[in-house]
Design a protein around this motif. Structure first.
Motif, PDB file in Angstrom:
ATOM      1  N   HIS A   1       0.754  -1.748  -0.340  1.00  0.00           N
ATOM      2  CA  HIS A   1       0.292  -0.317   0.307  1.00  0.00           C
ATOM      3  C   HIS A   1       0.933   1.565   0.368  1.00  0.00           C
ATOM      4  N   PHE A   2       1.897   1.103   0.887  1.00  0.00           N
ATOM      5  CA  PHE A   2       2.334   2.288   1.248  1.00  0.00           C
ATOM      6  C   PHE A   2       3.595   2.835  -0.251  1.00  0.00           C
ATOM      7  N   TYR A   3       4.325   1.594  -0.728  1.00  0.00           N
ATOM      8  CA  TYR A   3       5.642   1.679  -1.657  1.00  0.00           C
ATOM      9  C   TYR A   3       4.963   1.424  -2.990  1.00  0.00           C
ATOM     10  N   LEU A   4       4.043   1.073  -3.643  1.00  0.00           N
ATOM     11  CA  LEU A   4       3.336   0.483  -5.014  1.00  0.00           C
ATOM     12  C   LEU A   4       2.458   1.137  -5.224  1.00  0.00           C
ATOM     13  N   LYS A   5       1.982   1.751  -3.781  1.00  0.00           N
ATOM     14  CA  LYS A   5       0.265   2.481  -4.281  1.00  0.00           C
ATOM     15  C   LYS A   5       0.294   4.004  -4.018  1.00  0.00           C
ATOM     16  N   ALA A   6       0.688   3.690  -2.769  1.00  0.00           N
ATOM     17  CA  ALA A   6       0.787   5.618  -2.720  1.00  0.00           C
ATOM     18  C   ALA A   6       1.597   5.971  -3.774  1.00  0.00           C
ATOM     19  N   LEU A   7       2.946   5.932  -3.003  1.00  0.00           N
ATOM     20  CA  LEU A   7       4.218   6.649  -3.663  1.00  0.00           C
ATOM     21  C   LEU A   7       4.743   5.827  -5.403  1.00  0.00           C
ATOM     22  N   GLY A   8       3.654   4.637  -5.668  1.00  0.00           N
ATOM     23  CA  GLY A   8       4.388   4.461  -6.638  1.00  0.00           C
ATOM     24  C   GLY A   8       5.238   4.069  -7.573  1.00  0.00           C
ATOM     25  N   LEU A   9       5.904   3.411  -6.744  1.00  0.00           N
ATOM     26  CA  LEU A   9       6.728   2.325  -6.890  1.00  0.00           C
ATOM     27  C   LEU A   9       6.477   1.895  -7.605  1.00  0.00           C
ATOM     28  N   ASP A  10       7.118   0.727  -8.460  1.00  0.00           N
ATOM     29  CA  ASP A  10       7.028  -0.282  -9.247  1.00  0.00           C
ATOM     30  C   ASP A  10       8.455  -1.734  -8.531  1.00  0.00           C
ATOM     31  N   LEU A  11       7.259  -2.875  -8.464  1.00  0.00           N
ATOM     32  CA  LEU A  11       7.705  -4.074  -7.902  1.00  0.00           C
ATOM     33  C   LEU A  11       9.123  -5.009  -8.417  1.00  0.00           C
ATOM     34  N   MET A  12      10.105  -4.676  -9.198  1.00  0.00           N
ATOM     35  CA  MET A  12      11.069  -4.438 -10.043  1.00  0.00           C
ATOM     36  C   MET A  12      11.391  -5.975  -9.828  1.00  0.00           C
ATOM     37  N   THR A  13      11.462  -6.892  -8.803  1.00  0.00           N
ATOM     38  CA  THR A  13      12.006  -7.895  -7.723  1.00  0.00           C
ATOM     39  C   THR A  13      11.454  -8.324  -6.552  1.00  0.00           C
ATOM     40  N   ASN A  14      10.791  -9.368  -6.482  1.00  0.00           N
ATOM     41  CA  ASN A  14      10.243 -10.724  -5.092  1.00  0.00           C
ATOM     42  C   ASN A  14      11.177 -11.184  -4.664  1.00  0.00           C
ATOM     43  N   PHE A  15      11.899 -11.060  -4.400  1.00  0.00           N
ATOM     44  CA  PHE A  15      13.752 -11.714  -4.315  1.00  0.00           C
ATOM     45  C   PHE A  15      12.972 -12.838  -2.866  1.00  0.00           C
ATOM     46  N   MET A  16      12.868 -14.391  -3.300  1.00  0.00           N
ATOM     47  CA  MET A  16      12.375 -15.438  -2.861  1.00  0.00           C
ATOM     48  C   MET A  16      11.669 -14.991  -0.980  1.00  0.00           C
ATOM     49  N   ASP A  17      11.003 -13.502  -1.573  1.00  0.00           N
ATOM     50  CA  ASP A  17      10.054 -13.280  -0.494  1.00  0.00           C
ATOM     51  C   ASP A  17      10.263 -12.800   0.605  1.00  0.00           C
ATOM     52  N   SER A  18      11.543 -12.610   0.556  1.00  0.00           N
ATOM     53  CA  SER A  18      11.706 -12.093   2.005  1.00  0.00           C
ATOM     54  C   SER A  18      12.696 -10.322   1.542  1.00  0.00           C
ATOM     55  N   ALA A  19      12.867  -9.882   0.542  1.00  0.00           N
ATOM     56  CA  ALA A  19      13.299  -8.750   0.112  1.00  0.00           C
ATOM     57  C   ALA A  19      12.297  -7.941  -1.252  1.00  0.00           C
ATOM     58  N   PHE A  20      11.872  -6.995  -1.201  1.00  0.00           N
ATOM     59  CA  PHE A  20      11.109  -6.143  -2.588  1.00  0.00           C
ATOM     60  C   PHE A  20      12.478  -5.443  -2.537  1.00  0.00           C
ATOM     61  N   PHE A  21      12.209  -5.197  -4.180  1.00  0.00           N
ATOM     62  CA  PHE A  21      12.818  -4.331  -5.175  1.00  0.00           C
ATOM     63  C   PHE A  21      12.470  -3.530  -5.520  1.00  0.00           C
ATOM     64  N   MET A  22      12.500  -2.404  -5.185  1.00  0.00           N
ATOM     65  CA  MET A  22      11.060  -1.035  -6.226  1.00  0.00           C
ATOM     66  C   MET A  22      12.011  -0.166  -6.885  1.00  0.00           C
ATOM     67  N   SER A  23      11.468   0.352  -7.622  1.00  0.00           N
ATOM     68  CA  SER A  23      11.808   1.578  -8.443  1.00  0.00           C
ATOM     69  C   SER A  23      11.319   2.489  -8.903  1.00  0.00           C
ATOM     70  N   ALA A  24      11.776   3.625  -9.877  1.00  0.00           N
ATOM     71  CA  ALA A  24      10.796   4.070 -11.081  1.00  0.00           C
ATOM     72  C   ALA A  24      11.629   4.055 -11.720  1.00  0.00           C
ATOM     73  N   GLY A  25      10.341   4.352 -13.289  1.00  0.00           N
ATOM     74  CA  GLY A  25      11.277   4.246 -14.787  1.00  0.00           C
ATOM     75  C   GLY A  25      12.726   3.469 -14.704  1.00  0.00           C
ATOM     76  N   GLY A  26      11.823   2.242 -14.905  1.00  0.00           N
ATOM     77  CA  GLY A  26      12.501   0.711 -14.659  1.00  0.00           C
ATOM     78  C   GLY A  26      13.436  -0.096 -14.070  1.00  0.00           C
ATOM     79  N   TYR A  27      14.528   1.197 -13.300  1.00  0.00           N
ATOM     80  CA  TYR A  27      15.470   0.810 -12.567  1.00  0.00           C
ATOM     81  C   TYR A  27      15.608  -0.056 -11.901  1.00  0.00           C
TER      82      TYR A  27
END
Length: 285
Positions: free
Chosen positions: A187-213
């Protein structure tokens, strides 16, 4: 239409609370940061430019960050090229800097160390985007493979004068320990801030960015699910800044925060949001 954070967004500076300002100042100068401005309670550093990239702030009530709490995993300094990475790491090895690890992440080559108060630091270079491994769902494939140390250090030129971090060095990403990777995180990072989830690493880490980084912000649960927040006066991360390309993009973000009921404050044209760890995210244009 789903809101997306400005694809031209870049990170600005990271601010850390420290106990020993003088000791920490000496350490970061050794790494190649240069002092832009300082006082009895704060030092502002640049890295290859006069733009702030690191701020150290001390307070009389600062206490150590307890183990197994949320906060900074590392902040990451991005140098422009593999040659620049060799230049920095070669010089750090020459002076015996405490490099503790390294890895090839398939989209970057990175070295790791910690400062005297336990704050994690990454120094890395990106591979060209054309070499990143993109999954069919658009996410970026990552791993931690042995780094090509010989190949990197073959580019090290001892005769190149050492003046600290090279021109073009920036704050590349922030990596945080958090309590959970749950609906509140999305809700906070993906919806409210509008970041994209670039990698869900083994369900233990989210890697998020803007612009495809590959990632501007990462969150992990490696301190344990349910890890508590540290005391407000604990050393470590106080906040970090994110620069948007225009006032229009800043206003779009503001409207989306209101839509998703995320509180923020405004100060001299900046939007300040508390993240899930209660650190300041300072957006400006």
């Amino acid at each position: 239409m789903t809101f997306k954070l400005d694809p031209k967004m870049t990170l600005g500076y990271v601010q850390l609370r420290v106990q020993s300002l003088e000791k920490q100042k000496e350490f970061y100068q050794m790494l190649g940061f240069h002092v832009i401005k300082e006082s009895n309670s704060e030092v502002i550093f640049g890295a290859g430019s006069t733009e702030p990239i690191l701020i150290l702030t001390t307070t009389e009530d600062a206490v150590p960050r307890p183990t197994r709490t949320t906060g900074l995993f590392h902040f990451a300094i991005l140098v422009p090229s593999r040659e620049d990475l060799a230049h920095v790491i070669g010089n750090l090895l020459e002076i015996g800097a405490p490099i503790s690890g390294a890895g090839d992440h398939l989209y970057s080559e990175a070295f790791y160390l910690s400062d005297p108060e336990g704050n994690g630091i990454e120094i890395y270079r990106d591979l060209p985007r054309s070499e990143w491994l993109i999954e069919p769902n658009g996410q970026v494939n990552t791993a931690t493979e042995p780094i090509d140390f010989k190949g990197i250090m073959a580019l090290y030129k001892p005769e190149r004068s050492w003046k600290g971090f090279p021109d073009g060095t920036i704050l590349g990403h922030m990596h945080l320990n958090v309590t959970n990777l749950d609906d509140a995180t999305s809700h906070f990072y993906l919806k409210a801030l509008g970041l994209d989830l670039m990698t869900n690493f083994m369900d233990s880490a989210f890697f998020m960015s803007a612009g495809g980084y590959h990632h501007h912000i990462a969150t992990n649960i490696w301190q344990g699910v349910g890890a508590p927040l540290p005391p407000e006066n604990a050393i470590g991360l106080m906040g970090y800044s994110l620069k948007l390309s225009s006032k229009d993009e800043l206003n779009k973000l503001k409207e989306n925060l209101l839509t998703f009921n995320v509180s923020f404050s405004e100060d001299e044209g900046k939007i300040i949001v508390k993240d899930l760890n209660k650190s300041d995210m300072i957006f400006y244009a």
